[in-house]
Design a protein around this motif. Sequence first.
Motif, PDB file in Angstrom:
ATOM      1  N   ILE A 187     -14.667   7.747 -14.549  1.00  0.00           N
ATOM      2  CA  ILE A 187     -13.451   7.145 -14.005  1.00  0.00           C
ATOM      3  C   ILE A 187     -12.750   6.316 -15.067  1.00  0.00           C
ATOM      4  O   ILE A 187     -11.518   6.344 -15.183  1.00  0.00           O
ATOM      5  N   ARG A 188     -13.515   5.598 -15.870  1.00  0.00           N
ATOM      6  CA  ARG A 188     -12.907   4.815 -16.961  1.00  0.00           C
ATOM      7  C   ARG A 188     -12.183   5.722 -17.956  1.00  0.00           C
ATOM      8  O   ARG A 188     -11.068   5.421 -18.410  1.00  0.00           O
ATOM      9  N   LYS A 189     -12.837   6.824 -18.328  1.00  0.00           N
ATOM     10  CA  LYS A 189     -12.238   7.735 -19.310  1.00  0.00           C
ATOM     11  C   LYS A 189     -10.978   8.396 -18.784  1.00  0.00           C
ATOM     12  O   LYS A 189     -10.135   8.850 -19.576  1.00  0.00           O
ATOM     13  N   ALA A 190     -10.848   8.476 -17.467  1.00  0.00           N
ATOM     14  CA  ALA A 190      -9.619   9.021 -16.870  1.00  0.00           C
ATOM     15  C   ALA A 190      -8.500   7.982 -16.847  1.00  0.00           C
ATOM     16  O   ALA A 190      -7.400   8.272 -16.385  1.00  0.00           O
ATOM     17  N   HIS A 191      -8.784   6.764 -17.364  1.00  0.00           N
ATOM     18  CA  HIS A 191      -7.809   5.667 -17.408  1.00  0.00           C
ATOM     19  C   HIS A 191      -7.290   5.337 -16.015  1.00  0.00           C
ATOM     20  O   HIS A 191      -6.086   5.113 -15.814  1.00  0.00           O
ATOM     21  N   ALA A 192      -8.209   5.302 -15.053  1.00  0.00           N
ATOM     22  CA  ALA A 192      -7.834   4.996 -13.679  1.00  0.00           C
ATOM     23  C   ALA A 192      -7.353   3.549 -13.566  1.00  0.00           C
ATOM     24  O   ALA A 192      -7.898   2.646 -14.217  1.00  0.00           O
ATOM     25  N   THR A 193      -6.348   3.343 -12.758  1.00  0.00           N
ATOM     26  CA  THR A 193      -5.785   2.002 -12.572  1.00  0.00           C
ATOM     27  C   THR A 193      -6.215   1.412 -11.234  1.00  0.00           C
ATOM     28  O   THR A 193      -6.500   2.118 -10.268  1.00  0.00           O
ATOM     29  N   LEU A 208      -0.873   4.430   6.186  1.00  0.00           N
ATOM     30  CA  LEU A 208      -0.725   3.414   5.152  1.00  0.00           C
ATOM     31  C   LEU A 208       0.659   2.778   5.232  1.00  0.00           C
ATOM     32  O   LEU A 208       1.679   3.464   5.179  1.00  0.00           O
ATOM     33  N   SER A 209       0.672   1.460   5.370  1.00  0.00           N
ATOM     34  CA  SER A 209       1.895   0.665   5.244  1.00  0.00           C
ATOM     35  C   SER A 209       1.753  -0.179   3.988  1.00  0.00           C
ATOM     36  O   SER A 209       0.736  -0.859   3.804  1.00  0.00           O
ATOM     37  N   ILE A 210       2.774  -0.145   3.131  1.00  0.00           N
ATOM     38  CA  ILE A 210       2.666  -0.836   1.845  1.00  0.00           C
ATOM     39  C   ILE A 210       4.046  -1.346   1.437  1.00  0.00           C
ATOM     40  O   ILE A 210       5.049  -0.652   1.605  1.00  0.00           O
ATOM     41  N   PRO A 211       4.136  -2.585   0.947  1.00  0.00           N
ATOM     42  CA  PRO A 211       5.441  -3.183   0.655  1.00  0.00           C
ATOM     43  C   PRO A 211       6.203  -2.531  -0.487  1.00  0.00           C
ATOM     44  O   PRO A 211       7.418  -2.687  -0.582  1.00  0.00           O
ATOM     45  N   ALA A 212       5.516  -1.843  -1.388  1.00  0.00           N
ATOM     46  CA  ALA A 212       6.176  -1.243  -2.544  1.00  0.00           C
ATOM     47  C   ALA A 212       5.662   0.178  -2.738  1.00  0.00           C
ATOM     48  O   ALA A 212       4.585   0.536  -2.262  1.00  0.00           O
ATOM     49  N   LYS A 213       6.428   0.966  -3.452  1.00  0.00           N
ATOM     50  CA  LYS A 213       6.005   2.329  -3.746  1.00  0.00           C
ATOM     51  C   LYS A 213       4.667   2.306  -4.472  1.00  0.00           C
ATOM     52  O   LYS A 213       4.525   1.690  -5.529  1.00  0.00           O
ATOM     53  N   PRO A 214       3.624   2.954  -3.923  1.00  0.00           N
ATOM     54  CA  PRO A 214       2.316   2.918  -4.579  1.00  0.00           C
ATOM     55  C   PRO A 214       2.311   3.755  -5.853  1.00  0.00           C
ATOM     56  O   PRO A 214       2.822   4.872  -5.889  1.00  0.00           O
ATOM     57  N   THR A 215       1.710   3.203  -6.903  1.00  0.00           N
ATOM     58  CA  THR A 215       1.627   3.913  -8.182  1.00  0.00           C
ATOM     59  C   THR A 215       0.210   3.933  -8.742  1.00  0.00           C
ATOM     60  O   THR A 215      -0.069   4.691  -9.665  1.00  0.00           O
ATOM     61  N   ALA A 216      -0.685   3.099  -8.198  1.00  0.00           N
ATOM     62  CA  ALA A 216      -2.031   2.984  -8.753  1.00  0.00           C
ATOM     63  C   ALA A 216      -2.881   4.205  -8.403  1.00  0.00           C
ATOM     64  O   ALA A 216      -2.629   4.894  -7.410  1.00  0.00           O
ATOM     65  N   ASP A 217      -3.904   4.459  -9.211  1.00  0.00           N
ATOM     66  CA  ASP A 217      -4.838   5.551  -8.924  1.00  0.00           C
ATOM     67  C   ASP A 217      -5.773   5.204  -7.776  1.00  0.00           C
ATOM     68  O   ASP A 217      -6.217   6.086  -7.047  1.00  0.00           O
ATOM     69  N   PHE A 218      -6.114   3.921  -7.640  1.00  0.00           N
ATOM     70  CA  PHE A 218      -6.965   3.455  -6.549  1.00  0.00           C
ATOM     71  C   PHE A 218      -6.183   2.443  -5.719  1.00  0.00           C
ATOM     72  O   PHE A 218      -5.506   1.575  -6.273  1.00  0.00           O
ATOM     73  N   LEU A 219      -6.309   2.555  -4.407  1.00  0.00           N
ATOM     74  CA  LEU A 219      -5.799   1.545  -3.494  1.00  0.00           C
ATOM     75  C   LEU A 219      -6.973   1.068  -2.641  1.00  0.00           C
ATOM     76  O   LEU A 219      -7.870   1.841  -2.304  1.00  0.00           O
ATOM     77  N   TRP A 220      -6.922  -0.225  -2.249  1.00  0.00           N
ATOM     78  CA  TRP A 220      -8.010  -0.839  -1.497  1.00  0.00           C
ATOM     79  C   TRP A 220      -7.454  -1.478  -0.223  1.00  0.00           C
ATOM     80  O   TRP A 220      -7.509  -2.697  -0.042  1.00  0.00           O
ATOM     81  N   PRO A 221      -6.949  -0.658   0.706  1.00  0.00           N
ATOM     82  CA  PRO A 221      -6.307  -1.209   1.891  1.00  0.00           C
ATOM     83  C   PRO A 221      -7.210  -1.314   3.113  1.00  0.00           C
ATOM     84  O   PRO A 221      -6.743  -1.627   4.209  1.00  0.00           O
ATOM     85  N   ASN A 222      -8.517  -1.030   2.941  1.00  0.00           N
ATOM     86  CA  ASN A 222      -9.423  -0.985   4.086  1.00  0.00           C
ATOM     87  C   ASN A 222     -10.826  -1.384   3.620  1.00  0.00           C
ATOM     88  O   ASN A 222     -11.269  -0.954   2.550  1.00  0.00           O
ATOM     89  N   ILE A 223     -11.532  -2.182   4.412  1.00  0.00           N
ATOM     90  CA  ILE A 223     -12.838  -2.671   3.962  1.00  0.00           C
ATOM     91  C   ILE A 223     -13.900  -1.578   3.948  1.00  0.00           C
ATOM     92  O   ILE A 223     -14.931  -1.724   3.284  1.00  0.00           O
ATOM     93  N   ARG A 224     -13.677  -0.470   4.660  1.00  0.00           N
ATOM     94  CA  ARG A 224     -14.720   0.543   4.783  1.00  0.00           C
ATOM     95  C   ARG A 224     -14.486   1.727   3.851  1.00  0.00           C
ATOM     96  O   ARG A 224     -15.376   2.566   3.684  1.00  0.00           O
ATOM     97  N   MET A 246      -6.738  11.408  -9.228  1.00  0.00           N
ATOM     98  CA  MET A 246      -8.148  11.027  -9.134  1.00  0.00           C
ATOM     99  C   MET A 246      -8.929  11.986  -8.243  1.00  0.00           C
ATOM    100  O   MET A 246     -10.091  12.300  -8.517  1.00  0.00           O
ATOM    101  N   LYS A 247      -8.296  12.424  -7.195  1.00  0.00           N
ATOM    102  CA  LYS A 247      -8.954  13.390  -6.307  1.00  0.00           C
ATOM    103  C   LYS A 247      -9.387  14.616  -7.091  1.00  0.00           C
ATOM    104  O   LYS A 247     -10.537  15.073  -6.989  1.00  0.00           O
ATOM    105  N   LYS A 248      -8.485  15.158  -7.907  1.00  0.00           N
ATOM    106  CA  LYS A 248      -8.776  16.386  -8.651  1.00  0.00           C
ATOM    107  C   LYS A 248      -9.740  16.136  -9.809  1.00  0.00           C
ATOM    108  O   LYS A 248     -10.639  16.948 -10.066  1.00  0.00           O
TER     109      LYS A 248
END
Length: 267
Positions: free
Chosen positions: A254-260, A105-121, A129-131
């Motif tokens: 996922i909503r109840k976990a307040h995922a971002t 993963l290459s990312i311009p800023a420190k990642p903080t979100a629960d979900f990242l979408w860096p790949n189409i697959r 979130m994993k736990k």
Amino acid sequence: MQFFRMRSPEYSSTHQDLFINGNLEHVYRFPGVSCLACRTTYGGSRILSDPAPQQILNDKRFKSRWPVSDEEHAAMQKEIAGYLNKEFVSFVTFRPGDNFQPAYLSIPAKPTADFLWPNIRSFVVSERMKKMVFEELSGTVDIVPIELRKVGKPKPNVAADTASRESSTMGRSRLESLDSDESVGPYYQILVRAESDYPKGGLPLSTCSVCKREYIEEEKRELIMKEDMWRGQPIFFLKTTLYVVVTEALAEKIRKAHATNVDFVPY
């Protein structure tokens, strides 16, 4: 039964998308194929949970997407199956364009979100979130740690050291432009393995006897998830697409976990 397409939120620009999600790269892969039997040249984007075998780490054949013949491709599949000590069926166990682990993963800023979408697959989740969500989905998804290769822009005082470390080991993570008191928690690639049944109009008209490619009249598909297409899993791909679909129960969890950084679009 209510189903939702799980996806990234809408962003104001591609720059914002890249800033939040970054880019996920797999270095080693199978090339595409030029199949003599069906006279088709193609390559997919499926992501394997298997690591690239040590035997191919300096092998340029597994760094290119440039297509090879179906005979050469089948031989490469057999070679990899031997390295991984895996029984295989030609063009089923492995497919043209399949990607090996690890992912970087290459990312311009420190990642903080629960979900990242860096790949189409696939998508990437935080350890939280994993736990809370995905560890319970064993068998339906594979969970694979990613390598943080580049975070932010290099600082002048660490650029040279970073370059020397990068050249010595391809697989070593590096965190650039983070202060010593900053840290990035682990992130994990979620590889969805289940699929729905074929959507209406999406049944294959034919399947190549050699490369197993299905011929589908894509313009006739109705890309709608219906209950009679469901195979019982809480998360899956809408077959013939890369759309990730979840049940209402999983979406609510996922909503109840307040995922971002995640959105749910109802079917």
